[in-house]
Design a protein around this motif. Sequence first.
Motif, PDB file in Angstrom:
ATOM      1  N   THR A  96       0.833  -1.208   0.000  1.00 28.05           N
ATOM      2  CA  THR A  96       0.000   0.000   0.000  1.00 28.05           C
ATOM      3  C   THR A  96       0.864   1.253   0.000  1.00 28.05           C
ATOM      4  O   THR A  96       0.570   2.228  -0.699  1.00 28.05           O
ATOM      5  CB  THR A  96      -0.928   0.003   1.225  1.00 28.05           C
ATOM      6  N   ARG A  97       1.961   1.240   0.759  1.00 31.44           N
ATOM      7  CA  ARG A  97       2.856   2.412   0.786  1.00 31.44           C
ATOM      8  C   ARG A  97       3.487   2.661  -0.576  1.00 31.44           C
ATOM      9  O   ARG A  97       3.579   3.814  -1.026  1.00 31.44           O
ATOM     10  CB  ARG A  97       3.944   2.219   1.850  1.00 31.44           C
ATOM     11  N   VAL A  98       3.933   1.602  -1.236  1.00 28.88           N
ATOM     12  CA  VAL A  98       4.531   1.780  -2.562  1.00 28.88           C
ATOM     13  C   VAL A  98       3.486   2.276  -3.553  1.00 28.88           C
ATOM     14  O   VAL A  98       3.764   3.156  -4.386  1.00 28.88           O
ATOM     15  CB  VAL A  98       5.174   0.469  -3.052  1.00 28.88           C
ATOM     16  N   LEU A  99       2.281   1.726  -3.481  1.00 29.80           N
ATOM     17  CA  LEU A  99       1.201   2.203  -4.350  1.00 29.80           C
ATOM     18  C   LEU A  99       0.965   3.694  -4.158  1.00 29.80           C
ATOM     19  O   LEU A  99       0.794   4.442  -5.125  1.00 29.80           O
ATOM     20  CB  LEU A  99      -0.085   1.436  -4.051  1.00 29.80           C
ATOM     21  N   MET A 100       0.964   4.137  -2.913  1.00 31.39           N
ATOM     22  CA  MET A 100       0.729   5.559  -2.654  1.00 31.39           C
ATOM     23  C   MET A 100       1.875   6.414  -3.180  1.00 31.39           C
ATOM     24  O   MET A 100       1.658   7.533  -3.652  1.00 31.39           O
ATOM     25  CB  MET A 100       0.514   5.775  -1.158  1.00 31.39           C
ATOM     26  N   LEU A 101       3.103   5.882  -3.133  1.00 30.65           N
ATOM     27  CA  LEU A 101       4.232   6.606  -3.723  1.00 30.65           C
ATOM     28  C   LEU A 101       4.082   6.728  -5.235  1.00 30.65           C
ATOM     29  O   LEU A 101       4.343   7.784  -5.819  1.00 30.65           O
ATOM     30  CB  LEU A 101       5.546   5.896  -3.386  1.00 30.65           C
ATOM     31  N   VAL A 102       3.658   5.628  -5.886  1.00 28.52           N
ATOM     32  CA  VAL A 102       3.464   5.650  -7.339  1.00 28.52           C
ATOM     33  C   VAL A 102       2.431   6.702  -7.716  1.00 28.52           C
ATOM     34  O   VAL A 102       2.679   7.563  -8.576  1.00 28.52           O
ATOM     35  CB  VAL A 102       3.028   4.260  -7.842  1.00 28.52           C
ATOM     36  N   TRP A 103       1.268   6.629  -7.083  1.00 28.46           N
ATOM     37  CA  TRP A 103       0.201   7.574  -7.443  1.00 28.46           C
ATOM     38  C   TRP A 103       0.507   8.984  -6.949  1.00 28.46           C
ATOM     39  O   TRP A 103       0.119   9.973  -7.591  1.00 28.46           O
ATOM     40  CB  TRP A 103      -1.128   7.074  -6.894  1.00 28.46           C
ATOM     41  N   GLY A 104       1.221   9.097  -5.824  1.00 31.89           N
ATOM     42  CA  GLY A 104       1.608  10.418  -5.346  1.00 31.89           C
ATOM     43  C   GLY A 104       2.554  11.107  -6.306  1.00 31.89           C
ATOM     44  O   GLY A 104       2.393  12.302  -6.606  1.00 31.89           O
ATOM     45  N   LEU A 105       3.556  10.364  -6.808  1.00 36.76           N
ATOM     46  CA  LEU A 105       4.454  10.945  -7.805  1.00 36.76           C
ATOM     47  C   LEU A 105       3.671  11.338  -9.049  1.00 36.76           C
ATOM     48  O   LEU A 105       3.918  12.396  -9.642  1.00 36.76           O
ATOM     49  CB  LEU A 105       5.553   9.943  -8.168  1.00 36.76           C
ATOM     50  N   GLY A 106       2.700  10.494  -9.434  1.00 39.09           N
ATOM     51  CA  GLY A 106       1.881  10.835 -10.591  1.00 39.09           C
ATOM     52  C   GLY A 106       1.169  12.157 -10.412  1.00 39.09           C
ATOM     53  O   GLY A 106       1.097  12.979 -11.347  1.00 39.09           O
ATOM     54  N   GLY A 107       0.641  12.402  -9.216  1.00 41.54           N
ATOM     55  CA  GLY A 107      -0.035  13.671  -8.962  1.00 41.54           C
ATOM     56  C   GLY A 107       0.907  14.861  -9.026  1.00 41.54           C
ATOM     57  O   GLY A 107       0.586  15.907  -9.602  1.00 41.54           O
ATOM     58  N   VAL A 108       2.094  14.707  -8.439  1.00 36.49           N
ATOM     59  CA  VAL A 108       3.083  15.788  -8.481  1.00 36.49           C
ATOM     60  C   VAL A 108       3.495  16.082  -9.916  1.00 36.49           C
ATOM     61  O   VAL A 108       3.626  17.248 -10.321  1.00 36.49           O
ATOM     62  CB  VAL A 108       4.321  15.402  -7.638  1.00 36.49           C
ATOM     63  N   VAL A 109       3.666  15.027 -10.706  1.00 36.86           N
ATOM     64  CA  VAL A 109       4.081  15.200 -12.103  1.00 36.86           C
ATOM     65  C   VAL A 109       2.990  15.901 -12.913  1.00 36.86           C
ATOM     66  O   VAL A 109       3.276  16.767 -13.744  1.00 36.86           O
ATOM     67  CB  VAL A 109       4.443  13.826 -12.722  1.00 36.86           C
ATOM     68  N   VAL A 110       1.721  15.540 -12.684  1.00 40.77           N
ATOM     69  CA  VAL A 110       0.618  16.187 -13.402  1.00 40.77           C
ATOM     70  C   VAL A 110       0.612  17.690 -13.132  1.00 40.77           C
ATOM     71  O   VAL A 110       0.510  18.509 -14.058  1.00 40.77           O
ATOM     72  CB  VAL A 110      -0.726  15.552 -13.017  1.00 40.77           C
ATOM     73  N   LEU A 111       0.711  18.074 -11.860  1.00 41.05           N
ATOM     74  CA  LEU A 111       0.705  19.500 -11.520  1.00 41.05           C
ATOM     75  C   LEU A 111       1.984  20.189 -11.989  1.00 41.05           C
ATOM     76  O   LEU A 111       1.945  21.323 -12.493  1.00 41.05           O
ATOM     77  CB  LEU A 111       0.543  19.673 -10.017  1.00 41.05           C
ATOM     78  N   GLY A 112       3.121  19.507 -11.834  1.00 42.49           N
ATOM     79  CA  GLY A 112       4.373  20.094 -12.296  1.00 42.49           C
ATOM     80  C   GLY A 112       4.383  20.308 -13.793  1.00 42.49           C
ATOM     81  O   GLY A 112       4.865  21.344 -14.282  1.00 42.49           O
ATOM     82  N   GLN A 113       3.856  19.335 -14.537  1.00 41.27           N
ATOM     83  CA  GLN A 113       3.760  19.476 -15.987  1.00 41.27           C
ATOM     84  C   GLN A 113       2.898  20.673 -16.360  1.00 41.27           C
ATOM     85  O   GLN A 113       3.230  21.429 -17.283  1.00 41.27           O
ATOM     86  CB  GLN A 113       3.195  18.195 -16.591  1.00 41.27           C
ATOM     87  N   ALA A 114       1.779  20.863 -15.654  1.00 39.72           N
ATOM     88  CA  ALA A 114       0.888  21.990 -15.956  1.00 39.72           C
ATOM     89  C   ALA A 114       1.614  23.318 -15.747  1.00 39.72           C
ATOM     90  O   ALA A 114       1.522  24.236 -16.574  1.00 39.72           O
ATOM     91  CB  ALA A 114      -0.360  21.922 -15.079  1.00 39.72           C
ATOM     92  N   GLY A 115       2.355  23.415 -14.643  1.00 37.35           N
ATOM     93  CA  GLY A 115       3.091  24.645 -14.387  1.00 37.35           C
ATOM     94  C   GLY A 115       4.198  24.879 -15.404  1.00 37.35           C
ATOM     95  O   GLY A 115       4.362  25.994 -15.912  1.00 37.35           O
ATOM     96  N   LEU A 116       4.967  23.840 -15.723  1.00 41.64           N
ATOM     97  CA  LEU A 116       6.061  23.979 -16.682  1.00 41.64           C
ATOM     98  C   LEU A 116       5.530  24.302 -18.073  1.00 41.64           C
ATOM     99  O   LEU A 116       6.063  25.183 -18.767  1.00 41.64           O
ATOM    100  CB  LEU A 116       6.871  22.684 -16.720  1.00 41.64           C
TER     101      LEU A 116
END
Length: 435
Positions: free
Chosen positions: A275-295
């Motif tokens: 569960t912790r690894v899953l949350m890291l995978v999806w958490g990174l995905g969320g950061v990347v989505v927002l970071g991509q929008a800003g960049l």
Amino acid sequence: MTDIDVAPAVPARPPKVPSRTRRRAWTVTALLVVFMMINFADKSVLGLAAEEIRQDLGLSASAFGLASSAFFLLFSLSGAAVGLLADRIRPKWLLLAMAVLWSLSQAPLAVGGGLAVLLTSRVLLGAAEGPAFPVAQQATLSWFPNHRRNLPGALVALGITLGVLVAAPVLTWVIQHHGWRSAVAAVALAGVVWALLWIPFGGEGPYAASAAAAGVGAEPVAARPRTPYRRIIATRTWIGATAAYFGTYWVIAFALVWLPSYLRDALGYDSAGATRVLMLVWGLGGVVVLGQAGLTGWLLRRGTASRWARGGVGGALLLVGAAACLALPLAPAGAVTAVLLVAGFGLAGAMSSVAVTTVTELAPADRRGGALGLMNAVVTTAGLIAPALIGRLVDTHGAQGYQHAVVITGAVLLLSGVAALTLIDPDRDTRRLSV
């Protein structure tokens, strides 16, 4: 954050939007973020309860993979059909109907039944959820002018990540303490609650195609023949965005259905560790989505062509994810494996937002629903193929089958990244469509 690079499309002094309209725009956006959270909580139940369902119903890995793929049997067709309808019927009512059908389709499975009920429930749920993402994006973006669409579009895509981040710990707890059918009942109830909130607060904004045709908002539709859908989907940009998004959806399908089992059965994690690894995978995905929008927005404001601001950024992320997946089977067990897995699966998610804003930039306002729906129909065939293929690999090769699946995933991401970098060019193809 400009959505297109053609100077006339963004007025030097955009008209002031009333504060009431701005509040309503963000209220609708927030509701649609929650809409996508529920959508992906529905999808994630089977993966989170894979072992319990297989034991309860006596299913092999292949049978469970087919049951998971059944979700996508009508998913693509309904996505295309309802996407086309969204250019003619108000998205508000389409979204409401989807949410109600989600809950109704899951009710029988929550009560009881075996494999037949599971298959029927997932097929109906897939048909109801197929159009969700493109129609939600269409409704969200109708509240914002071109130069303000990156952030709300990314937030709706972020709902995918948030849905799994919330669902993973909450539904795992429900499954462990109350059984997997209770988890199905919980997500069905969430759909009902959302529908009750959407009725008074949902709706389309001043930049919808219908409003533009009436002269409202900043995107009036000139008196001209409608651009045929066939011309839009024949552009290199539509093809490139669709191919790139296919890679993202392949990863999503893998992660939703088989990643929990891969972590436990092949990599040796216990339930809490997985569960912790899953949350890291999806958490990174969320950061990347927002970071991509800003960049992307920053690059567009500086005059960078959309080809590079969107296709370049999205394609580069897919290629890094591909490299991580291809290296994963060769890495020593432990921290390196975890880092490669999180990077490979987490970085690919940004293309969902990039593909939508790219096609929204390309397609005329009165053709966006259909263009997005047709893209989604093609893309989500990945969900039909990946779970069944991985299930077959696991039955044939045991735990080693997961490693083969990761290599295939890396190859898919590699091709998707190349497509994004070489085919996406909205400026070029928008000019060609205007002729």
